[in-house]
Each structure stands twice: as structure tokens, then as C-alpha cells.
Design a protein around this motif. Structure first.
Motif, PDB file in Angstrom:
ATOM      1  N   VAL A 124       1.376   6.701  -6.927  1.00  0.00           N
ATOM      2  CA  VAL A 124       0.297   7.620  -7.287  1.00  0.00           C
ATOM      3  C   VAL A 124       0.727   9.068  -7.033  1.00  0.00           C
ATOM      4  N   LYS A 125       1.418   9.311  -5.939  1.00  0.00           N
ATOM      5  CA  LYS A 125       1.899  10.657  -5.646  1.00  0.00           C
ATOM      6  C   LYS A 125       2.866  11.132  -6.731  1.00  0.00           C
ATOM      7  N   TYR A 144       0.890   4.177  -2.858  1.00  0.00           N
ATOM      8  CA  TYR A 144       0.720   5.603  -2.551  1.00  0.00           C
ATOM      9  C   TYR A 144       1.873   6.426  -3.120  1.00  0.00           C
ATOM     10  N   ASN A 188       0.842  11.889  -9.887  1.00  0.00           N
ATOM     11  CA  ASN A 188       0.148  13.166  -9.753  1.00  0.00           C
ATOM     12  C   ASN A 188       1.105  14.340  -9.933  1.00  0.00           C
ATOM     13  N   ILE A 217       0.835  -1.198   0.000  1.00  0.00           N
ATOM     14  CA  ILE A 217       0.000   0.000   0.000  1.00  0.00           C
ATOM     15  C   ILE A 217       0.870   1.249   0.000  1.00  0.00           C
ATOM     16  N   SER A 218       1.938   1.245   0.783  1.00  0.00           N
ATOM     17  CA  SER A 218       2.846   2.394   0.825  1.00  0.00           C
ATOM     18  C   SER A 218       3.491   2.625  -0.537  1.00  0.00           C
TER      19      SER A 218
END
Length: 53
Positions: free
Chosen positions: A28-29, A25, A32, A21-22
Motif C-alpha cells: 500500500v505504501k 503495508y 501510494n 500484514i507487513s
């Protein structure tokens, strides 16, 4: 999700769920941030007001 997989690899090599999960994230960061860099910067131009007419 396809773009994330294409850019960062198709599989997660970590066994721990929380680590996966980390990593997602972080991916995705980063995606973005790359998207934000490609967006044009827009500034509002104020029109001068005429006073005393």
C-alpha cells in the motif's frame, strides 16, 4: 484492492499473519507513492497588491 492484487500479485505467500500484514503495508505504501508521483504539482500564485492608491 484489485489494483494492489494486479500490481503486486494476487496471493500472499507468507504463512505468518504478522508478516502478511507487513507485506500488505509495504504494498500500500508503494502504491501510494506511485499515485503521488502521478499527481500534478500545484503552486499558488500570489497576485501583487497595489499600495498607495
Amino acid at each position: 484492492m484489485l489494483r494492489v492484487k494486479k500490481l503486486f500479485g494476487g496471493t500472499l505467500s507468507l504463512r505468518d499473519y504478522n508478516a502478511q500484514i507487513s507485506k500488505i503495508y509495504a504494498m500500500v505504501k508503494t502504491l501510494n507513492k506511485l499515485t503521488e508521483l502521478s499527481m500534478p504539482k500545484i503552486q499558488k500564485i500570489m497576485q501583487p497588491t497595489i499600495t498607495g492608491v
